[in-house]
Scaffold this motif. Structure first.
Motif, PDB file in Angstrom:
ATOM      1  N   MET A   1     -65.821 -67.339 -87.106  1.00  0.00           N
ATOM      2  CA  MET A   1     -65.319 -66.036 -87.203  1.00  0.00           C
ATOM      3  C   MET A   1     -65.649 -65.079 -86.118  1.00  0.00           C
ATOM      4  O   MET A   1     -66.902 -64.758 -86.125  1.00  0.00           O
ATOM      5  CB  MET A   1     -66.078 -65.588 -88.693  1.00  0.00           C
ATOM      6  CG  MET A   1     -65.463 -64.277 -89.039  1.00  0.00           C
ATOM      7  SD  MET A   1     -66.140 -63.853 -90.894  1.00  0.00           S
ATOM      8  CE  MET A   1     -65.251 -62.318 -91.187  1.00  0.00           C
ATOM      9  N   VAL A   2     -64.717 -64.349 -85.704  1.00  0.00           N
ATOM     10  CA  VAL A   2     -65.119 -63.275 -84.755  1.00  0.00           C
ATOM     11  C   VAL A   2     -64.969 -62.034 -85.513  1.00  0.00           C
ATOM     12  O   VAL A   2     -63.982 -61.709 -86.286  1.00  0.00           O
ATOM     13  CB  VAL A   2     -64.194 -62.913 -83.476  1.00  0.00           C
ATOM     14  CG1 VAL A   2     -64.487 -61.755 -82.733  1.00  0.00           C
ATOM     15  CG2 VAL A   2     -64.176 -64.457 -82.736  1.00  0.00           C
ATOM     16  N   SER A   3     -66.074 -61.319 -85.782  1.00  0.00           N
ATOM     17  CA  SER A   3     -66.181 -60.263 -86.654  1.00  0.00           C
ATOM     18  C   SER A   3     -66.382 -58.841 -86.025  1.00  0.00           C
ATOM     19  O   SER A   3     -67.456 -58.517 -85.475  1.00  0.00           O
ATOM     20  CB  SER A   3     -67.301 -60.383 -87.370  1.00  0.00           C
ATOM     21  OG  SER A   3     -67.390 -59.254 -88.622  1.00  0.00           O
ATOM     22  N   ASN A   4     -65.256 -57.995 -85.751  1.00  0.00           N
ATOM     23  CA  ASN A   4     -65.271 -56.665 -84.763  1.00  0.00           C
ATOM     24  C   ASN A   4     -65.610 -55.648 -86.166  1.00  0.00           C
ATOM     25  O   ASN A   4     -64.676 -55.263 -86.953  1.00  0.00           O
ATOM     26  CB  ASN A   4     -64.093 -56.568 -84.312  1.00  0.00           C
ATOM     27  CG  ASN A   4     -64.007 -55.187 -83.900  1.00  0.00           C
ATOM     28  OD1 ASN A   4     -65.013 -54.461 -83.593  1.00  0.00           O
ATOM     29  ND2 ASN A   4     -62.671 -54.715 -83.371  1.00  0.00           N
ATOM     30  N   TRP A   5     -66.794 -55.142 -86.128  1.00  0.00           N
ATOM     31  CA  TRP A   5     -67.102 -53.956 -87.093  1.00  0.00           C
ATOM     32  C   TRP A   5     -66.769 -52.479 -86.563  1.00  0.00           C
ATOM     33  O   TRP A   5     -67.126 -51.650 -87.147  1.00  0.00           O
ATOM     34  CB  TRP A   5     -68.586 -53.962 -87.315  1.00  0.00           C
ATOM     35  CG  TRP A   5     -69.101 -55.159 -88.169  1.00  0.00           C
ATOM     36  CD1 TRP A   5     -68.567 -56.431 -88.336  1.00  0.00           C
ATOM     37  CD2 TRP A   5     -69.867 -55.018 -89.249  1.00  0.00           C
ATOM     38  NE1 TRP A   5     -69.365 -57.095 -89.081  1.00  0.00           N
ATOM     39  CE2 TRP A   5     -69.914 -56.452 -89.878  1.00  0.00           C
ATOM     40  CE3 TRP A   5     -70.489 -54.217 -89.997  1.00  0.00           C
ATOM     41  CZ2 TRP A   5     -70.716 -56.480 -91.004  1.00  0.00           C
ATOM     42  CZ3 TRP A   5     -71.462 -54.311 -90.900  1.00  0.00           C
ATOM     43  CH2 TRP A   5     -71.390 -55.584 -91.615  1.00  0.00           C
ATOM     44  N   HIS A   6     -65.899 -52.576 -85.463  1.00  0.00           N
ATOM     45  CA  HIS A   6     -65.825 -51.128 -84.944  1.00  0.00           C
ATOM     46  C   HIS A   6     -64.089 -50.843 -85.302  1.00  0.00           C
ATOM     47  O   HIS A   6     -63.847 -50.054 -84.644  1.00  0.00           O
ATOM     48  CB  HIS A   6     -65.790 -51.233 -83.404  1.00  0.00           C
ATOM     49  CG  HIS A   6     -67.190 -51.309 -82.971  1.00  0.00           C
ATOM     50  ND1 HIS A   6     -68.104 -50.281 -82.833  1.00  0.00           N
ATOM     51  CD2 HIS A   6     -67.883 -52.487 -82.843  1.00  0.00           C
ATOM     52  CE1 HIS A   6     -69.370 -50.611 -82.712  1.00  0.00           C
ATOM     53  NE2 HIS A   6     -69.407 -52.093 -82.251  1.00  0.00           N
ATOM     54  N   GLY A   7     -63.594 -51.530 -86.074  1.00  0.00           N
ATOM     55  CA  GLY A   7     -62.090 -51.314 -86.562  1.00  0.00           C
ATOM     56  C   GLY A   7     -61.653 -49.949 -86.891  1.00  0.00           C
ATOM     57  O   GLY A   7     -60.655 -49.423 -87.107  1.00  0.00           O
ATOM     58  N   ALA A   8     -62.514 -49.333 -87.694  1.00  0.00           N
ATOM     59  CA  ALA A   8     -62.586 -47.916 -88.410  1.00  0.00           C
ATOM     60  C   ALA A   8     -62.535 -46.880 -87.342  1.00  0.00           C
ATOM     61  O   ALA A   8     -62.079 -45.748 -87.619  1.00  0.00           O
ATOM     62  CB  ALA A   8     -63.663 -48.063 -89.324  1.00  0.00           C
ATOM     63  N   GLU A   9     -63.010 -47.232 -86.003  1.00  0.00           N
ATOM     64  CA  GLU A   9     -63.070 -45.940 -85.257  1.00  0.00           C
ATOM     65  C   GLU A   9     -61.716 -45.707 -84.721  1.00  0.00           C
ATOM     66  O   GLU A   9     -60.916 -46.518 -84.323  1.00  0.00           O
ATOM     67  CB  GLU A   9     -63.979 -46.515 -83.807  1.00  0.00           C
ATOM     68  CG  GLU A   9     -65.631 -46.821 -84.431  1.00  0.00           C
ATOM     69  CD  GLU A   9     -66.334 -47.432 -83.150  1.00  0.00           C
ATOM     70  OE1 GLU A   9     -65.838 -47.401 -82.047  1.00  0.00           O
ATOM     71  OE2 GLU A   9     -67.499 -47.856 -83.482  1.00  0.00           O
TER      72      GLU A   9
END
Length: 228
Positions: free
Chosen positions: A113-121
């Protein structure tokens, strides 16, 4: 390797399709519509349409067919909130949970799983909506950790379109915090391929950003030599 990619039409998913094909693998590109099929086929992928609008039974059937004889599943999709809208907390009905469940039913154990936590920026969201986004990220990761799969979660820095550098920083993730820094999607794709055969990476959550160490030694240092 037959690698099934959910989110193949995203920029990261397309990079994964191209990298897998260039390495002699067989990438299966799961897409919602036929629109990106020709582009993904040109990158070396095998497009398979999985349309949520057709209902859960049709989605399960399409996934079962796509996952037949698969060696690994890679999630490159987001949390499923839709374009420009924050997701709801909880894994039910979200891409990560649907995909992982399909892997369990098909007997495909390897799941990355590639998990990008910056999508809300950069999104015009309220603090409550941003909190919902992070809660959905946490729930999606927790759901994967609870499954009987050989899973690895790779949290990335901010994703960019920079050309592949081949130099990264890879380490064990600490708490539920977005990694600082950034990394090009081409380097993420290369790291995913390098991690897929590392059994020492099973059951681990890692952080990946651009750095100073060449990719292979960085992966070896965290997960041991490849080919195990």
């Amino acid at each position: 390797m037959r690698m099934v990619i959910l989110g193949a039409s995203t920029p990261l998913g397309s990079a994964l399709v191209a990298a897998c094909a260039a390495g002699g693998g067989r990438p299966v590109a799961l897409v919602r519509t036929a629109a990106p099929a020709d582009r993904l086929r040109a990158l070396g992928g095998e497009p398979v349409i999985v349309d949520p609008a057709q209902g859960p039974r049709a989605v399960r059937a399409a996934l079962a067919g796509a996952l037949r004889q698969a060696d690994a599943l890679v999630l490159a999709a987001g949390t499923g909130g839709g374009a420009g809208s924050p997701p709801r907390p909880g894994p039910d009905g979200r891409p990560a949970a649907l995909f992982a469940g399909a892997g369990e039913r098909a007997g495909v154990r390897r799941y990355l799983m590639v998990s990008n936590w910056h999508g809300a920026e950069g999104q015009p969201w309220s603090e409550r909506e941003r909190a919902a986004y992070l809660a959905a990220k946490t729930a999606a990761e927790d759901d994967v950790r609870g499954r009987d799969l050989d899973w690895t979660i790779v949290r990335t820095g901010r994703l960019t379109d920079a050309p592949q550098r081949g130099r990264v920083r890879l380490r064990a993730a600490v708490a539920n915090v977005a990694p600082g820094g950034e990394i090009g999607r081409a380097d993420v794709a290369a790291a995913v391929l390098a991690l897929l055969d590392r059994s020492a990476g099973f059951g681990r959550t890692l952080e990946l950003t651009s750095g100073s160490e060449p990719l292979r030694p960085a992966v070896d240092a965290v997960c041991g030599p490849g080919g195990d």
